[in-house]
Write an enzyme that holds these catalytic residues in place. Sequence first.
Site, PDB file in Angstrom:
ATOM      1  N   PHE A 156     -33.321 106.034 105.362  1.00 55.82           N
ATOM      2  CA  PHE A 156     -33.287 105.086 106.490  1.00 55.82           C
ATOM      3  C   PHE A 156     -32.793 105.904 107.600  1.00 55.82           C
ATOM      4  CE2 PHE A 156     -31.130 102.259 109.760  1.00 55.82           C
ATOM      5  CZ  PHE A 156     -32.327 101.393 109.551  1.00 55.82           C
TER       6      PHE A 156
ATOM      7  N   LYS B 106     -22.791 106.391 114.090  1.00 53.23           N
ATOM      8  CA  LYS B 106     -21.923 105.313 113.526  1.00 53.23           C
ATOM      9  C   LYS B 106     -20.326 105.672 114.024  1.00 53.23           C
ATOM     10  CE  LYS B 106     -24.695 102.846 110.503  1.00 53.23           C
ATOM     11  NZ  LYS B 106     -26.047 103.603 110.024  1.00 53.23           N
TER      12      LYS B 106
ATOM     13  N   ASP C  20     -29.763 113.807 108.431  1.00 54.53           N
ATOM     14  CA  ASP C  20     -29.279 112.665 108.933  1.00 54.53           C
ATOM     15  C   ASP C  20     -28.108 112.370 108.507  1.00 54.53           C
ATOM     16  OD1 ASP C  20     -28.651 110.138 109.761  1.00 54.53           O
ATOM     17  OD2 ASP C  20     -30.770 109.441 109.281  1.00 54.53           O
TER      18      ASP C  20
HETATM   19  C1  LIG Z   1     -27.536 103.264 110.550  1.00 52.76           C
HETATM   20  C2  LIG Z   1     -28.055 104.560 110.356  1.00 52.76           C
HETATM   21  C3  LIG Z   1     -29.108 104.997 111.467  1.00 52.76           C
HETATM   22  C4  LIG Z   1     -29.394 104.035 112.480  1.00 52.76           C
HETATM   23  O1  LIG Z   1     -28.562 104.206 113.297  1.00 52.76           O
HETATM   24  P1  LIG Z   1     -28.567 102.972 114.730  1.00 52.76           P
HETATM   25  O2  LIG Z   1     -27.165 103.280 115.251  1.00 52.76           O
HETATM   26  O3  LIG Z   1     -28.453 101.725 114.160  1.00 52.76           O
HETATM   27  O4  LIG Z   1     -29.652 103.206 115.476  1.00 52.76           O
HETATM   28  C5  LIG Z   1     -30.030 106.090 111.170  1.00 52.76           C
HETATM   29  N1  LIG Z   1     -29.705 106.758 109.871  1.00 52.76           N
HETATM   30  C6  LIG Z   1     -28.720 106.229 109.204  1.00 52.76           C
HETATM   31  C7  LIG Z   1     -28.575 107.323 107.775  1.00 52.76           C
HETATM   32  C8  LIG Z   1     -27.971 105.258 109.226  1.00 52.76           C
HETATM   33  O5  LIG Z   1     -27.346 105.137 108.125  1.00 52.76           O
END
Ligand SMILES: *Cc1c(COP(=O)(O)O)cnc(C)c1O
Length: 402
Positions: free
Chosen positions: A137, A251, A222
């Site tokens: 994600f 986050k 990520d």
């Molecule tokens: C939450 C998340 C995102 C997206 O972040 P947003 O602030 O909602 O755009 C991207 N990568 C990972 C691994 C995440 O957990």
Amino acid sequence: MEQVTRAWFDEVVVPTYNPAPFIPVRGSGSRLWDQADREYIDLAGGIAVNALGHCHPALVATLIAQGQTLWHVSNWMTNEPALRLARKLVNATFADRAFFCNSGAEANEAAFKLARRYAHDKFGPGKDQIIAFYQGFHGRTFFTVTVGGQASYSDGFGPKPGQVLHLPYNDIAALREAISDRTCAVVMEPLQGEGGVLPVDPAFAKAVRELCDQHQALLILDEVQTGMGRTGSLFAYMDLGIEPDVLTTAKALGGGMPIGAMLTRDDMAQVFQPGVHGTTFGGNPLACAVAGTAFDLINDPSLLAGVVEREAWFREALAQINAQYQCFSQVRGKGLLIGAVLTEAWHGKAKLFVDAAAEAGLLILVAGGNVVRFAPALNLSREEFDTGMARFSEAVAKVVAG
Ligand SMILES: *Cc1c(COP(=O)(O)O)cnc(C)c1O
């Protein structure tokens, strides 16, 4: 003043979410209270965002001080909080430079554009393939959902950005087979969060790094969910014996303030010359000041050691609950990103546990249909934990009893 109710959401908000029936109105530490003054223990942490709990006094003090000083200037000028935060991030990591934005998706959008532009400028137009992993994600912009490994999030919006290939996570042979000199980047989470709290195999991480080097592809990690202390080190890569070329964080970076960052090495950063990429709010003084204070509190050996200690609390308590109810096949994850994987009988029903927990006064999360996820504040107290787990036990008992 007119009483605000949950019903308003169904009248005036675009229904991208289906929020809980109650509305939280205030928080302190790992506790929240709703409109009826009902108390909840928060072991969800705003999905790994409130790393220092709600309304941490040091963050509040910084917010007020910066709020009375300077909120926003255009990118035609820089500002002291952004420069301080960039210096802290660079000093603490592999990176030489930081790009600031407002969310995880934007940090990844910047990373993917950077990888494409770097390959384009350095190797020519043919090197444009991005390799990513199923169940990964990376956010909700069109490029990031396309790179994310769930077609249900990216289908139905017309033509997608091309040259994105998905492979099974933790499968070295599949990556070895697929990667080529056409690959400009491999993108992965060091522990898949949304995809089910699935840790990377360290041997896979090493192989990814080697194959990227062999094919002159960038390794993008990520760390939007795993970063900022979540797994017990400042960033999860620090325990894997590898370094990325690009890292994204968001986050927990602002401890609740919306902020994201892309970190990279100097030679890669050079392709983002003025005019190539940007954002109006990115690097604004208010968010960067709060993030700077959050950074100092999180990048602290005793706080990070406390994350490892708290992981053990969770594993022990979950094992005890499972000894009684046998509803988990496995507890996995790292630090304070923990997934209780449901047994076959409960597959697809993780939400039942979350709803029962909320009724018992506890906030937790799902990660897909089969995993109950915990992503609490890193400074969760023993008392908050004990109260929360007693409520979880009560919720599990109710679900199992039907
Ligand atoms: C939450 C998340 C995102 C997206 O972040 P947003 O602030 O909602 O755009 C991207 N990568 C990972 C691994 C995440 O957990």
